[in-house]
Design an enzyme around this catalytic site. Structure first.
Site, PDB file in Angstrom:
ATOM      1  CG  HIS A  17      22.848   7.565  -3.927  1.00  0.00           C
ATOM      2  ND1 HIS A  17      23.908   7.322  -4.767  1.00  0.00           N
ATOM      3  CD2 HIS A  17      22.740   8.912  -3.847  1.00  0.00           C
ATOM      4  CE1 HIS A  17      24.425   8.462  -5.186  1.00  0.00           C
ATOM      5  NE2 HIS A  17      23.733   9.449  -4.637  1.00  0.00           N
ATOM      6  CG  HIS A  20      26.817   8.300  -1.294  1.00  0.00           C
ATOM      7  ND1 HIS A  20      25.454   8.382  -1.213  1.00  0.00           N
ATOM      8  CD2 HIS A  20      27.248   9.546  -1.606  1.00  0.00           C
ATOM      9  CE1 HIS A  20      25.069   9.627  -1.446  1.00  0.00           C
ATOM     10  NE2 HIS A  20      26.141  10.348  -1.692  1.00  0.00           N
ATOM     11  CB  CYS A 125      24.554  25.008  -8.384  1.00  0.00           C
ATOM     12  SG  CYS A 125      23.570  23.514  -8.061  1.00  0.00           S
ATOM     13  CB  CYS A 128      27.066  22.241  -6.932  1.00  0.00           C
ATOM     14  SG  CYS A 128      26.503  21.216  -8.298  1.00  0.00           S
ATOM     15  CB  CYS A 143      23.234  23.095 -11.893  1.00  0.00           C
ATOM     16  SG  CYS A 143      24.427  21.878 -11.310  1.00  0.00           S
ATOM     17  CG  HIS A 146      22.300  19.121  -8.695  1.00  0.00           C
ATOM     18  ND1 HIS A 146      23.533  19.686  -8.425  1.00  0.00           N
ATOM     19  CD2 HIS A 146      22.220  18.002  -7.942  1.00  0.00           C
ATOM     20  CE1 HIS A 146      24.157  18.942  -7.528  1.00  0.00           C
ATOM     21  NE2 HIS A 146      23.390  17.925  -7.219  1.00  0.00           N
ATOM     22  CE  LYS A 295      26.629  12.568  -9.247  1.00  0.00           C
ATOM     23  NZ  LYS A 295      26.861  13.826  -8.542  1.00  0.00           N
ATOM     24  CE  LYS A 298      22.768  12.791  -1.505  1.00  0.00           C
ATOM     25  NZ  LYS A 298      23.607  13.084  -0.328  1.00  0.00           N
TER      26      LYS A 298
END
Length: 500
Positions: A17, A20, A125, A128, A143, A146, A295, A298
């Site tokens: 995405h 990256h 997590c 992670c 987390c 996430h 943030k 995905k």
């Protein structure tokens, strides 16, 4: 000096995405700039293919982890050229050469006395692939990245003796205050170190998707230690038949997102110390690209597809937007609305219109040829020292500040057009020499900004420089009057069409 720049390697649990693309683009700007300085450059990116996040995603799809890794690694590999990234190698952590080198280095760390067997228990997590310290856990035992509920894990592992490097890491941060940038991230990493380092798991016992531990086949290496070594292992096999490690190690700049700060700014240097390897010179930590205050991730589903943006607007527009709209090193919101505004006002109007107007006026008033002569000293003074300032900013990985330095001159050239009004000079008797000087100065100003903008807008600047009859991209030629006179120009189609 050789210049080695690296990005983090990206999990293959889903397709790439915009987040990256952000780091790859930033690293490419640095790589291109240092090539302009005639330096030997190596630019590395790639994929992180082991560990629980990948294994879980594969099993959810009903495929084996290797199949998912192969599928998504090719998507990441395809992303780099579409971004016009000039990476010299794309590493996959399932490369057998990487795996063998990881086993070799971590065996050396064990032989040096920094590995022992024990039991670990903590909040974990799986997305992670990280055990979370108590002070990092979000309300509801979740987390912080996430927002999923953490699980309590307890297993027999081999540990890396991180605590043994407490004093060395504190000394590193005291001696090299530019080791981590920006300063807020340096302070964050140092605070974590000063809070007291605890030993961390080096291996996982219950997982099978990873690099096998050579001294105990029932374990695989914890994915983070496998991944952290890729920046070192890649150099040993990136160029067939040649070990580039003596040439390029250590990295001049390693770029990461702030969510992986602890691993790269604390664990990685400690691991390199344990292996008696030289440390990277600089780690630059950028912020998050935010959508709706979160943030881009995905797993959260709030992502922009970089391929769709490129298909409509082109890679140069995406490169420009991400480094112009979001100050590099800070968090910043992105949206299609702000993207289209930047495209219209700055790329299409500021630069695109300046280029087409200037070239068209040379064609109309001077039949595409410019006679030799002096440049306007007043405008040249506004460009004085520009290449040096851009170089200084990029030496600190201040990509947004460097871009702003250049863009101020793009806007100065637009004001110069309005101030000098070449269309008026073309009608006035006795103004031919002044018109020549104005057109020469505009063409030279365009050439200068095109050379400096090339790391950010490579395809567009190459088209512009071709129209200006100049192909020299060297930074030494970026000053006003430093590249030889522009004597003949050609037309250029709109660099940034408005009908996208």
């Amino acid at each position: 000096m050789p210049f080695y720049v690296t990005t983090p390697i990206y999990y293959v649990n889903a397709a790439p995405h915009l987040g990256h693309a952000y780091t790859i683009i930033a690293a490419d700007v640095l790589a291109r700039h240092h090539r302009q300085r005639q330096e030997d450059v190596f630019f590395l990116t790639g994929t992180d293919e082991h560990g629980e996040p990948v294994a879980d995603a594969a099993h959810a799809l009903g495929v084996e982890p290797q199949e998912l890794a192969d599928r998504n690694a090719e998507r990441f590999r395809a992303l780099a050229p579409q971004l016009e990234a000039t990476n010299d190698f794309f590493i996959r952590t399932t490369d057998p050469q990487h795996e063998a080198r990881v086993q070799e280095v971590l065996s050396q760390v064990r032989d040096a006395g920094f590995v022992y067997e024990g039991t670990y228990e903590g909040w974990y997590c799986p997305r992670c692939a990280d055990f979370k310290p108590e002070n990092e856990i979000e309300q509801g035992n979740r987390c912080p990245i996430h927002h999923i509920e953490l699980t309590r894990e307890r297993e027999e592992n081999y540990f890396f003796q991180l605590s043994a490097f407490q004093q060395q890491l504190e000394g590193l941060y005291a001696e090299r205050e530019d080791f981590v940038s920006p300063r807020s991230r340096y302070n964050e990493a140092l605070s974590f170190i000063r809070s007291g380092l605890r030993d961390v798991p080096l291996t996982r016992h219950r997982l099978t998707w990873g690099v096998n531990v050579p001294w105990d086949p029932e374990h695989v290496f914890y994915v983070w230690f496998d991944a952290l070594l890729n920046y070192y292992t890649a150099l040993s096999y990136a160029r067939q038949g040649e070990d580039l490690t003596p040439v390029f190690w250590p990295p001049a700049y390693h770029l990461i997102g702030k969510d992986i700060l602890r691993f790269h700014a604390v664990y990685w240097p400690a691991l390199l110390m344990a292996a008696q390897l030289e440390l990277p010179r600089h780690i630059f930590v950028h912020g998050y690209l935010l959508m709706e205050g979160e943030k881009m991730s995905k797993s959260l589903g709030n992502v922009l597809d970089p391929f769709a943006v490129i298909d409509r607007f082109g890679a140069d527009a995406l490169r420009f937007y991400l480094l112009r709209d979001v100050p590099f090193g800070q968090d910043g919101s992105v949206s299609t609305t702000s993207f289209e505004l930047r495209y219209e006002t700055e790329l299409a109007n500021d630069l695109g219109n300046l280029a087409s107007r200037t070239l068209a006026m040379v064609g109309r008033y001077r039949d595409w040829a410019l006679p030799a002569g002096e440049l306007d000293s007043q405008l040249a003074a506004d460009f004085e020292g520009l290449p040096e300032r851009v170089r200084e900013q990029l030496d600190r990985a201040e990509l947004t500040l460097a871009l702003d330095e250049i863009w101020q001159r793009v806007r100065r050239l637009n004001r110069y057009v309005e101030e000098q009004a070449p269309w008026r000079l073309a009608r006035e008797e006795g103004s031919a020499e002044q018109l020549d000087r104005v057109l020469r100065t505009l063409a030279e100003g365009l050439r200068t900004v095109a050379v400096l903008l090339w790391p950010y807008l490579p395809a567009s600047c190459e088209r512009l420089l071709e129209a200006l009859g100049s192909s020299d991209l060297a930074l030494a030629r970026a000053g006003i009057g430093a590249g030889g006179p522009v004597t003949r120009v050609g037309a250029v189609e709109a660099l940034f069409p408005k009908d996208r």
